[in-house]
Motif scaffolding. Structure first.
Motif, mmCIF file in Angstrom:
data_model
loop_
_atom_site.group_PDB
_atom_site.id
_atom_site.type_symbol
_atom_site.label_atom_id
_atom_site.label_comp_id
_atom_site.label_asym_id
_atom_site.label_seq_id
_atom_site.Cartn_x
_atom_site.Cartn_y
_atom_site.Cartn_z
ATOM 1 N N GLN A 3 -32.384 35.329 -7.703
ATOM 2 C CA GLN A 3 -31.052 34.828 -8.022
ATOM 3 C C GLN A 3 -31.047 33.329 -8.290
ATOM 4 O O GLN A 3 -30.139 32.827 -8.931
ATOM 5 C CB GLN A 3 -30.101 35.153 -6.883
ATOM 6 C CG GLN A 3 -29.822 36.638 -6.764
ATOM 7 C CD GLN A 3 -28.849 36.923 -5.648
ATOM 8 O OE1 GLN A 3 -28.430 36.030 -4.944
ATOM 9 N NE2 GLN A 3 -28.498 38.182 -5.484
ATOM 10 N N THR A 4 -32.039 32.601 -7.804
ATOM 11 C CA THR A 4 -32.065 31.157 -8.013
ATOM 12 C C THR A 4 -32.609 30.780 -9.384
ATOM 13 O O THR A 4 -32.395 29.671 -9.838
ATOM 14 C CB THR A 4 -32.922 30.469 -6.933
ATOM 15 O OG1 THR A 4 -34.239 31.016 -6.978
ATOM 16 C CG2 THR A 4 -32.317 30.659 -5.560
ATOM 17 N N THR A 5 -33.307 31.683 -10.046
ATOM 18 C CA THR A 5 -33.858 31.393 -11.363
ATOM 19 C C THR A 5 -32.782 31.592 -12.418
ATOM 20 O O THR A 5 -32.132 32.629 -12.464
ATOM 21 C CB THR A 5 -35.051 32.325 -11.668
ATOM 22 O OG1 THR A 5 -35.985 32.227 -10.604
ATOM 23 C CG2 THR A 5 -35.706 31.936 -12.962
#
Length: 173
Positions: A3-5
């Motif tokens: 989710q952070t990418t």
């Protein structure tokens, strides 16, 4: 994919910076404004012509009434840093539209760092319009099979503000 990418297609970049001086009449004033824009940007500006005749103002259709110059690439980033510095690194939050573009004005062009006062030019104001883009925006302007950009891919005003804060270190008022 975590989710952070963030998707590389969502990366915002600076497309162009347009400097505009509308002087309202042709003649020597156009030449002076043209020299001022060339001094600011280092590029040769182009004349902007009147779209219709205004008898009250003494303007005829097709007569040059302003000058503008478009800057792209790394030159645009360097110029935008100087222009934002002239505004005190502050941008009005209402200057953003719904597509991530924003505009602001500078009352005196000599406030821009690196621009010196010349008595032959005087002091002029100018308008600046900044256009942001994402990968995939080319479908709007290509010659064959033009299409619109999807709603989730359009740059919102909040995303544009975040980009400005991150890239140029400005404060949005």
């Amino acid at each position: 994919m975590s989710q952070t990418t963030e998707s590389p297609m969502k990366k915002i970049s600076l497309e162009k910076v347009v400097l505009n001086m509308g002087v309202g009449k042709s003649g020597d004033v156009i030449e002076i404004a043209s020299r001022a824009l060339e001094q600011i940007s280092g590029k040769k500006p182009s004349a902007r012509n009147a779209k219709e005749t205004q008898r009250d103002w003494g303007v005829r259709k097709g007569e040059p009434i302003g000058v503008a110059v478009t800057i792209r690439g790394d030159d645009a980033k360097a110029l935008l840093k100087r222009l934002l510095e002239a505004k005190g690194n502050t941008v009005n939050g209402r200057a953003f539209d719904n597509f991530g573009n924003y505009s602001f004005g500078i009352r005196e062009h000599i406030d821009i760092p690196g621009v010196k006062y010349e008595p032959s030019i005087g002091i002029l104001g100018l308008g600046i319009s900044v256009t942001l883009t994402r990968p995939g925006y080319g479908i709007r302007t290509r010659s064959k099979h033009k299409a619109s950009v999807g709603k989730s891919h359009i740059i919102t005003s909040q995303e544009a503000k975040d980009y400005l804060v991150k890239e140029f270190g400005v404060t949005v008022a």
